[in-house]
Design an enzyme around this catalytic site. Structure first.
Site, mmCIF file in Angstrom:
data_model
loop_
_atom_site.group_PDB
_atom_site.id
_atom_site.type_symbol
_atom_site.label_atom_id
_atom_site.label_comp_id
_atom_site.label_asym_id
_atom_site.label_seq_id
_atom_site.Cartn_x
_atom_site.Cartn_y
_atom_site.Cartn_z
ATOM 1 C CG ASP A 172 3.991 16.017 11.974
ATOM 2 O OD1 ASP A 172 4.115 16.907 11.445
ATOM 3 O OD2 ASP A 172 4.674 14.857 11.689
ATOM 4 C CB VAL A 206 1.885 0.191 4.805
ATOM 5 C CG1 VAL A 206 0.591 -0.161 5.210
ATOM 6 C CG2 VAL A 206 2.604 1.173 5.684
ATOM 7 C CG LEU A 225 -2.041 -1.113 1.315
ATOM 8 C CD1 LEU A 225 -2.659 -0.996 2.742
ATOM 9 C CD2 LEU A 225 -2.851 -0.959 0.273
ATOM 10 N N GLY A 226 2.128 0.918 0.415
ATOM 11 C CA GLY A 226 2.829 2.481 0.598
ATOM 12 C C GLY A 226 4.358 2.000 1.171
ATOM 13 N NE ARG A 227 10.084 2.110 -0.659
ATOM 14 C CZ ARG A 227 10.837 1.630 -1.359
ATOM 15 N NH1 ARG A 227 10.901 1.225 -2.795
ATOM 16 N NH2 ARG A 227 12.092 1.057 -1.003
ATOM 17 N N GLY A 228 7.617 3.859 3.605
ATOM 18 C CA GLY A 228 8.131 4.956 4.337
ATOM 19 C C GLY A 228 9.539 4.752 4.541
ATOM 20 C CE LYS A 229 15.038 8.624 8.123
ATOM 21 N NZ LYS A 229 15.148 9.960 8.812
ATOM 22 C CG PHE A 230 11.651 4.417 10.112
ATOM 23 C CD1 PHE A 230 13.061 4.277 10.130
ATOM 24 C CD2 PHE A 230 11.059 5.396 10.506
ATOM 25 C CE1 PHE A 230 13.787 5.625 10.653
ATOM 26 C CE2 PHE A 230 11.737 6.459 10.787
ATOM 27 C CZ PHE A 230 12.631 6.714 10.999
ATOM 28 N N GLY A 231 10.241 1.446 6.472
ATOM 29 C CA GLY A 231 9.779 0.167 6.206
ATOM 30 C C GLY A 231 8.593 0.317 5.064
#
Length: 294
Positions: A154, A45, A37-43
């Site tokens: 945030d 989804v 579903l997505g990717r971020g800085k630490f892994g």
């Protein structure tokens, strides 16, 4: 107001998943893993299905090594502690978590329509009706958070998701704090920081009112109000509250009035969230259901 049967069914599913999460220790073998579903800085989804209940969730997979390198383990623990205790229709549920030798897994509510940020990029800016519906939903969610002594700190488009019915969900509590007093740490995203955090003085829950004002402006104009080429210029514009309303797109005077009442340097003078919900622009434009239908 009667809740639609489909919503009742979804809430029961969510409740069942949450109850199950509280009662057992999860492992990866409990889930069928689907598309990313997505990717971020630490892994990453992934879409996932819990095998026993068939409940569809979003599984956030974080790598311990990357969390340790960036020294954000404490931030993650705080996020899990806070988000797992929040129950509100406009806050993404965290059902539970588990871990193995290399990874940490967060079991999250699946928001079927994805990231709000992508919608905003595609549309450039939102209609006043859509913006007001989202702002009212977020105000209600923040009133709930503040009642639990949680400051988000945030609020921005990248941290918002859209559920299957079109409802907005606050998705990221990485910078939030559970607090009974004022804090001095700087966090969050530069364009959304209030003057008191830029100047590193004490802040309280009113930082979320400021961020919601910035968000409302960005919904309507497509850019945050204090954006500048250099960070130093952004800082200066924030501290001076150098607020300007461009001639295009054409925005109502009522919308500008609401934004001006939220983006006030003296934090105690910002429009309280319960008053925001009574503002004429919100009353006239926001869908009372909290759902924007495209």
């Amino acid at each position: 107001m009667a809740i639609p049967t489909e919503t009742q069914h979804q809430e029961k599913e969510a409740s069942d998943a949450s109850a199950a999460a509280a009662q057992k220790r999860w492992t990866l073998s409990d889930f069928d893993i689907g598309k990313p579903l997505g990717r971020g800085k630490f892994g990453h989804v992934y879409l996932a299905r819990e095998k026993r209940s068939n409940h569809v969730v979003a599984l956030k997979v974080l790598f311990k090594s990357q969390l340790q390198q960036s020294q954000v383990e404490h931030q993650l623990r705080r996020e899990v502690e806070i988000q797992s205790h929040l129950r509100h229709p406009n806050i993404l549920r965290l059902y539970g978590y588990f871990y193995d030798q290399k990874r940490v897994y967060l079991i999250l509510e699946y928001a079927a329509r994805g990231e709000l940020y992508k919608d905003l990029q595609k549309c450039k800016y939102f209609s006043e009706r859509r913006a007001a519906t989202y702002v009212a939903s977020l105000a209600r969610a923040l009133i709930y958070c503040h009642g639990k002594h949680v400051i988000h700190r945030d609020i921005k488009p990248e941290n918002l998701l859209i559920g299957a019915q079109g409802e907005l969900k606050i998705a990221d509590f990485g910078w939030s704090v559970h607090t009974f007093n004022r804090r001095r740490t700087m966090c969050g995203t530069l364009d959304y920081l209030p003057p008191e955090m830029v100047e590193s003085v004490e802040h309280d829950a009113s930082v979320d009112i400021w961020s919601l004002g910035i968000l409302c402006y960005e919904f309507l104009y497509g850019v945050p109000p204090f954006e500048a080429m250099e960070h130093s210029d952004t800082y200066r514009r924030i501290v001076q509250v150098d607020l300007k309303f461009p001639p295009k797109p054409i925005i109502s005077a009522s919308a500008k009035d609401l934004i001006s009442q939220m983006l006030v340097k003296e934090s105690s003078q910002r429009l309280p969230l319960h008053k925001l919900l009574e503002h004429p622009w919100i009353v006239q434009n926001a869908d009372p259901s909290g759902i924007y239908r495209v």
